[in-house]
Scaffold this motif. Structure first.
Motif, PDB file in Angstrom:
ATOM      1  N   VAL A 234      -1.163  -0.302  -5.246  1.00  0.00           N
ATOM      2  CA  VAL A 234      -0.820   1.066  -4.848  1.00  0.00           C
ATOM      3  C   VAL A 234       0.276   1.091  -3.785  1.00  0.00           C
ATOM      4  CG1 VAL A 234      -2.581   1.241  -3.048  1.00  0.00           C
ATOM      5  CG2 VAL A 234      -1.809   3.316  -4.219  1.00  0.00           C
ATOM      6  N   TYR A 235       0.352   0.032  -2.997  1.00  0.00           N
ATOM      7  CA  TYR A 235       1.390  -0.023  -1.964  1.00  0.00           C
ATOM      8  C   TYR A 235       2.758  -0.249  -2.598  1.00  0.00           C
ATOM      9  CZ  TYR A 235      -2.940  -0.667   0.537  1.00  0.00           C
ATOM     10  OH  TYR A 235      -4.212  -0.526   0.996  1.00  0.00           O
ATOM     11  N   TYR A 236       2.801  -1.055  -3.619  1.00  0.00           N
ATOM     12  CA  TYR A 236       4.050  -1.256  -4.341  1.00  0.00           C
ATOM     13  C   TYR A 236       4.473   0.046  -5.019  1.00  0.00           C
ATOM     14  CZ  TYR A 236       7.413  -3.210  -7.624  1.00  0.00           C
ATOM     15  OH  TYR A 236       8.550  -3.470  -8.335  1.00  0.00           O
ATOM     16  N   PHE A 237       3.514   0.731  -5.613  1.00  0.00           N
ATOM     17  CA  PHE A 237       3.813   2.027  -6.233  1.00  0.00           C
ATOM     18  C   PHE A 237       4.379   2.995  -5.209  1.00  0.00           C
ATOM     19  CE2 PHE A 237       1.705   6.286  -6.480  1.00  0.00           C
ATOM     20  CZ  PHE A 237       2.621   6.876  -7.336  1.00  0.00           C
ATOM     21  N   SER A 238       3.772   3.057  -4.028  1.00  0.00           N
ATOM     22  CA  SER A 238       4.246   3.962  -2.978  1.00  0.00           C
ATOM     23  C   SER A 238       5.679   3.648  -2.596  1.00  0.00           C
ATOM     24  CB  SER A 238       3.342   3.863  -1.749  1.00  0.00           C
ATOM     25  OG  SER A 238       2.024   4.261  -2.055  1.00  0.00           O
TER      26      SER A 238
ATOM     27  N   PHE B 150      -0.200  -3.823   9.233  1.00  0.00           N
ATOM     28  CA  PHE B 150      -0.944  -3.642  10.484  1.00  0.00           C
ATOM     29  C   PHE B 150      -2.316  -4.325  10.363  1.00  0.00           C
ATOM     30  CE2 PHE B 150       1.341   0.709  11.011  1.00  0.00           C
ATOM     31  CZ  PHE B 150       2.491   0.067  11.400  1.00  0.00           C
ATOM     32  N   PRO B 151      -3.018  -4.519  11.475  1.00  0.00           N
ATOM     33  CA  PRO B 151      -4.350  -5.140  11.428  1.00  0.00           C
ATOM     34  C   PRO B 151      -5.364  -4.368  10.598  1.00  0.00           C
ATOM     35  CG  PRO B 151      -3.468  -5.282  13.640  1.00  0.00           C
ATOM     36  CD  PRO B 151      -2.521  -4.409  12.859  1.00  0.00           C
ATOM     37  N   ALA B 152      -5.159  -3.066  10.401  1.00  0.00           N
ATOM     38  CA  ALA B 152      -6.122  -2.269   9.628  1.00  0.00           C
ATOM     39  C   ALA B 152      -6.066  -2.572   8.135  1.00  0.00           C
ATOM     40  CB  ALA B 152      -5.865  -0.776   9.854  1.00  0.00           C
ATOM     41  N   PHE B 153      -5.011  -3.240   7.695  1.00  0.00           N
ATOM     42  CA  PHE B 153      -4.883  -3.564   6.278  1.00  0.00           C
ATOM     43  C   PHE B 153      -5.953  -4.589   5.909  1.00  0.00           C
ATOM     44  CE2 PHE B 153      -2.099  -5.567   2.782  1.00  0.00           C
ATOM     45  CZ  PHE B 153      -2.536  -4.641   1.850  1.00  0.00           C
ATOM     46  N   SER B 154      -6.864  -4.208   5.015  1.00  0.00           N
ATOM     47  CA  SER B 154      -8.041  -5.040   4.751  1.00  0.00           C
ATOM     48  C   SER B 154      -7.684  -6.433   4.251  1.00  0.00           C
ATOM     49  CB  SER B 154      -8.958  -4.343   3.742  1.00  0.00           C
ATOM     50  OG  SER B 154      -8.289  -4.164   2.496  1.00  0.00           O
TER      51      SER B 154
ATOM     52  N   LYS C  93       2.832   0.968  14.799  1.00  0.00           N
ATOM     53  CA  LYS C  93       1.434   1.279  14.512  1.00  0.00           C
ATOM     54  C   LYS C  93       0.961   2.473  15.334  1.00  0.00           C
ATOM     55  CE  LYS C  93      -3.191  -0.691  15.216  1.00  0.00           C
ATOM     56  NZ  LYS C  93      -3.506   0.172  16.364  1.00  0.00           N
ATOM     57  N   ASN C  94       1.375   2.534  16.595  1.00  0.00           N
ATOM     58  CA  ASN C  94       0.932   3.621  17.477  1.00  0.00           C
ATOM     59  C   ASN C  94       1.453   4.982  17.036  1.00  0.00           C
ATOM     60  OD1 ASN C  94      -0.456   1.799  19.082  1.00  0.00           O
ATOM     61  ND2 ASN C  94       1.271   1.467  20.477  1.00  0.00           N
ATOM     62  N   LYS C  95       2.495   4.982  16.225  1.00  0.00           N
ATOM     63  CA  LYS C  95       3.064   6.249  15.748  1.00  0.00           C
ATOM     64  C   LYS C  95       2.394   6.736  14.465  1.00  0.00           C
ATOM     65  CE  LYS C  95       7.656   5.171  17.643  1.00  0.00           C
ATOM     66  NZ  LYS C  95       9.080   4.934  17.301  1.00  0.00           N
ATOM     67  N   GLU C  96       1.586   5.861  13.854  1.00  0.00           N
ATOM     68  CA  GLU C  96       0.944   6.206  12.589  1.00  0.00           C
ATOM     69  C   GLU C  96      -0.505   6.617  12.817  1.00  0.00           C
ATOM     70  OE1 GLU C  96       2.501   6.299   9.690  1.00  0.00           O
ATOM     71  OE2 GLU C  96       4.409   5.542  10.481  1.00  0.00           O
TER      72      GLU C  96
ATOM     73  N   THR D 199      -3.960   3.204   9.229  1.00  0.00           N
ATOM     74  CA  THR D 199      -2.830   3.044   8.316  1.00  0.00           C
ATOM     75  C   THR D 199      -2.620   1.559   8.002  1.00  0.00           C
ATOM     76  OG1 THR D 199      -1.746   5.025   9.173  1.00  0.00           O
ATOM     77  CG2 THR D 199      -0.361   3.450   7.995  1.00  0.00           C
ATOM     78  N   TRP D 200      -2.388   1.258   6.742  1.00  0.00           N
ATOM     79  CA  TRP D 200      -2.249  -0.138   6.309  1.00  0.00           C
ATOM     80  C   TRP D 200      -0.987  -0.798   6.854  1.00  0.00           C
ATOM     81  CZ3 TRP D 200       2.124  -1.521   3.649  1.00  0.00           C
ATOM     82  CH2 TRP D 200       2.858  -0.492   3.034  1.00  0.00           C
ATOM     83  N   GLY D 201       0.069   0.008   7.043  1.00  0.00           N
ATOM     84  CA  GLY D 201       1.336  -0.538   7.507  1.00  0.00           C
ATOM     85  C   GLY D 201       2.454   0.443   7.221  1.00  0.00           C
ATOM     86  N   VAL D 202       3.682  -0.034   7.267  1.00  0.00           N
ATOM     87  CA  VAL D 202       4.830   0.830   6.996  1.00  0.00           C
ATOM     88  C   VAL D 202       5.830   0.081   6.133  1.00  0.00           C
ATOM     89  CG1 VAL D 202       4.620   2.169   9.134  1.00  0.00           C
ATOM     90  CG2 VAL D 202       6.017   0.083   9.109  1.00  0.00           C
ATOM     91  N   GLU D 203       6.702   0.852   5.500  1.00  0.00           N
ATOM     92  CA  GLU D 203       7.824   0.275   4.784  1.00  0.00           C
ATOM     93  C   GLU D 203       9.072   0.513   5.608  1.00  0.00           C
ATOM     94  OE1 GLU D 203       7.682   2.423   1.185  1.00  0.00           O
ATOM     95  OE2 GLU D 203       5.895   1.421   0.430  1.00  0.00           O
ATOM     96  N   ALA D 204       9.933  -0.474   5.655  1.00  0.00           N
ATOM     97  CA  ALA D 204      11.144  -0.353   6.469  1.00  0.00           C
ATOM     98  C   ALA D 204      12.310  -1.014   5.747  1.00  0.00           C
ATOM     99  CB  ALA D 204      10.926  -0.995   7.833  1.00  0.00           C
ATOM    100  N   SER D 205      13.516  -0.701   6.191  1.00  0.00           N
ATOM    101  CA  SER D 205      14.696  -1.344   5.631  1.00  0.00           C
ATOM    102  C   SER D 205      14.789  -2.770   6.160  1.00  0.00           C
ATOM    103  CB  SER D 205      15.959  -0.563   5.992  1.00  0.00           C
ATOM    104  OG  SER D 205      16.178  -0.620   7.391  1.00  0.00           O
ATOM    105  N   LEU D 206      15.525  -3.599   5.460  1.00  0.00           N
ATOM    106  CA  LEU D 206      15.672  -4.995   5.885  1.00  0.00           C
ATOM    107  C   LEU D 206      16.363  -5.111   7.234  1.00  0.00           C
ATOM    108  CD1 LEU D 206      16.704  -6.696   2.499  1.00  0.00           C
ATOM    109  CD2 LEU D 206      14.455  -6.668   3.593  1.00  0.00           C
ATOM    110  N   GLU D 207      17.079  -4.074   7.633  1.00  0.00           N
ATOM    111  CA  GLU D 207      17.757  -4.106   8.929  1.00  0.00           C
ATOM    112  C   GLU D 207      16.778  -4.195  10.089  1.00  0.00           C
ATOM    113  OE1 GLU D 207      18.724  -2.226   6.385  1.00  0.00           O
ATOM    114  OE2 GLU D 207      20.575  -3.369   6.058  1.00  0.00           O
ATOM    115  N   LYS D 208      15.510  -3.882   9.837  1.00  0.00           N
ATOM    116  CA  LYS D 208      14.481  -3.967  10.880  1.00  0.00           C
ATOM    117  C   LYS D 208      14.062  -5.415  11.175  1.00  0.00           C
ATOM    118  CE  LYS D 208      12.973   0.062  12.526  1.00  0.00           C
ATOM    119  NZ  LYS D 208      12.786   0.309  13.981  1.00  0.00           N
TER     120      LYS D 208
END
Length: 651
Positions: free
Chosen positions: A254-258, A530-534, A555-558, A562-571
């Motif tokens: 589901v994360y890949y789908f998102s 993030f650590p919450a990702f099972s 993480k503090n902004k989510e 939340t399992w984590g975030v998606e970001a650009s490679l520039e991160k």
């Protein structure tokens, strides 16, 4: 042959599929004077030989198709090591008799009784339909026969199209039209661009060039748009969960789908659904932006990033996609006819104990609470069908008669060694294979919202549902439910001891303040966990590694959990972690997909943004297999511990 008349009669006829017989002749064997008991297609799939149909000879070498009418005489001989063929027997009548024009056509040139033969230019597209039809026919249920009949029409459609094209000299068929039609009607099938090109009789590069020329896009891009447009309609028109939607378009992850959805639409699936509800939009972003190239047919297809494909040595049932209503009909028909009985006369004994004692115990039941409520289950189940909780069931040595696994997956070899039938069905549950296993209990990993699947499973056998991500709680509950409580507690204790020793060793080796970033990169972007990702929490919460500072800020902004975030490679260069754990691909990737994911990571590793990561420069990067890291269970989590210990040279 007048193809218009030929097609008209096929359209006006009602057809009954009578039988499908798959046979072979070894070198020197002959079939003499066989009278066709009905109209039939002879589909030669392998080998060289000679076929005589009512005195007309055909030399065959590889794929070849012939048609003959009832009563025609068939003679065959093999001139190679073997000749493999199938007889597809059918009966056809006009659906509405009495039409004089059709009656005259039928008498003059009936397509059902005439003889013809040809060698198809693109045989694999015909053969794939034959395989689906034959596999369904062999299952013998009325529902399967109905499905086989439907595929028979597709088989006829394909062969008539190819015959007409070859006779008219249309060797250069419209490959793009055929490819897009297949994509739009087979979105849940396991298809790659290479496989699609092979069926069409061309190379993948040639097919890609045709797509670019005619549609201005590639097959992969067309795929993604089809699938995302289908998902966008489900998001706006239904209340299905993201997991259900993801599975319905072929993504197990589901994360890949998102990530794919956000890349195409600019927003995450949940934000899209919220936005659509607010403004009452019933179209996808493609329609709003004028980018749509796909008609609204609700289908897509799997590209090279597909999360599954057919494995040759698995018992695959993915070709048969059943509606909920069809599944209910199948289950009720078989159950009322006695097929679901677990104590039939021919049923083999499954224990070394006294049959009378086992039968008496199996007749006793008890109530068990689980995620979906409360169920009455056998006290001593001996035939358990499992879906998604195989790791737990293997750990406690439960008696399984059905499991979900595929070649390359971390449990596959163990299941094969224990002779547990392993069925991998992309996109959902295979109710038929579960029914065929004749379980006295079903144990499954389902989402709490997936009440439909639970209801269908419960029609087959008592069903109890548990959460795979919290496997310690689940294994204790399952052990208690099926009389293996002591074994379950032993598994938990052994795991806790291993975890404790591993954490002590890691702290002693690297200290208690070292930071970690767990990521999954692609050529386009990166997932930051993030650590919450099972699936990856074991590294942070259990083994004591600290979340990297930049990730902690994100993480503090989510929202909490939340399992984590998606970001650009520039991160990536902003990651200051002491250690970098990297996984690629998905938990149920095929061998080819796993290799493709690793090759994609190799491309990422050549980028300057990757080389700028401090952990990369220090040589503290460790690759983890998604096949067990993206799942949970006593074996999977034990393997994760081993991976971390190996990364720190502690094994």
């Amino acid at each position: 042959m007048n193809w218009n008349e030929h097609l008209l009669l096929w359209n006006e006829a009602t057809v009954k599929l009578l039988d499908i017989r798959y046979q072979s002749l070894v070198q020197g064997d002959e079939l003499r004077g066989y009278k066709l008991p009905s109209n039939a297609f002879l589909w030669v799939t392998y080998g060289r030989g000679r076929v005589m149909l009512d005195g007309v000879g055909y030399a065959v070498d590889g794929f070849h198709l012939l048609h003959g009418g009832k009563g025609m005489s068939l003679d065959m001989s093999s001139s190679g090591d073997r000749l493999e063929y199938a007889l597809i027997m059918y009966k056809a009548l006009l659906a509405v008799p009495g039409n004089r024009y059709l009656d005259r056509l039928l008498k003059r040139s009936s397509p059902f009784h005439i003889q013809y033969g040809f060698t198809p230019h693109t045989p694999l597209s015909l053969h794939s339909k034959f395989e689906i039809m034959e596999q369904s026919w062999r299952k013998l249920t009325l529902l399967d026969k109905l499905y086989a009949k439907g595929v028979f029409y597709q088989f006829v459609y394909e062969l008539v199209g190819q015959m007409a094209g070859q006779e008219l000299g249309e060797i250069r068929v419209d490959l793009v039209s055929r490819a897009t039609r297949y994509i739009e009607t087979s979105y849940s099938e396991a298809i790659t661009v290479e496989g699609l090109a092979e069926q069409l009789g061309c190379s993948s590069s040639y097919l890609s060039r045709l797509f670019k020329k005619q549609l201005g896009t590639t097959p992969n891009e067309y795929l993604i748009r089809v699938r995302v447009e289908h998902a966008s309609r489900l998001l706006t028109e239904t209340k299905a969960s993201l997991q259900q939607i993801s599975l319905s378009i072929g993504y197990l992850d589901v994360y890949y789908f998102s990530r794919m959805f956000k890349k195409q639409t600019g927003v995450s699936p949940l934000r899209f659904r919220s936005w659509a509800a607010e403004v009452s939009v019933q179209k996808s972003p493609f329609n709003r932006s004028g980018q749509a190239i796909v008609p609204r047919k609700g289908h897509g297809y799997n590209d090279n990033d597909s999360h599954y494909e057919k494995e040759g040595d698995l018992t695959m049932y993915k070709d048969l996609k059943l509606s909920v209503g069809a599944v209910m009909l199948l289950c009720m028909t078989l159950l009322f006819s006695g097929c679901g009985a677990s104590t039939g006369a021919n049923e083999p004994s499954v224990t070394a104990g006294s049959p009378a004692t086992v039968t008496q115990e199996q007749q006793q039941t008890k109530k068990v609470k689980h995620m979906m409520g409360e169920s009455e289950v056998p006290i001593n189940p001996q035939r358990i069908a499992v879906n998604g909780l195989e790791d737990i069931m293997l750990a406690i040595d439960a008696p399984m008669v059905h499991a979900q696994s595929m070649k390359g997956q971390y449990l596959y070899d163990t299941l094969q060694a224990k002779k547990v039938p392993s069925v991998y069905t992309p996109g959902g549950l295979n109710y038929e294979s579960i029914l065929d296993s004749k379980p006295d209990l079903i144990i499954a990993n389902l989402l709490p919202s997936d009440t439909e699947s639970y209801e269908q499973l419960s029609k087959i056998a008592p069903t109890i549902v548990y959460d795979r991500s919290d496997w310690q709680t689940s294994i204790a509950a399952i052990g208690k439910a099926i009389g293996l409580e002591d074994k379950a507690q032993s598994v938990i204790q052994d795991y806790e001891e291993k975890l404790g020793k591993a954490k002590e060793a890691i702290v002693a080796k690297i200290g208690a303040d070292r930071t970690l970033a767990f990521i999954r990169p692609t050529k386009q972007d990166v997932q930051l966990f993030f650590p919450a990702f099972s699936y990856t929490s074991i590294a942070y919460e259990d083994l004591g590694l600290i979340l990297e500072p930049m990730l902690a800020g994100l993480k503090n902004k989510e929202e909490e959990g939340t399992w984590g975030v998606e970001a650009s490679l520039e991160k990536l260069p902003e990651l200051t972690a002491d250690y970098l754990f990297v996984t690629v691909g998905g938990s149920f990737d095929s061998e080819d997909e796993a290799q493709a994911a690793l090759q994609e990571l190799n491309v990422v590793e050549e980028l300057n943004v990757w080389k700028s990561i401090p952990a990369v420069q220090q040589g503290n990067v460790y690759k983890m297999s998604s096949r067990h890291w993206m799942l949970n269970g006593p074996t999977a989590d034990s393997m994760k511990i081993d991976d971390v210990l190996a990364a720190f040279d502690l094994q």
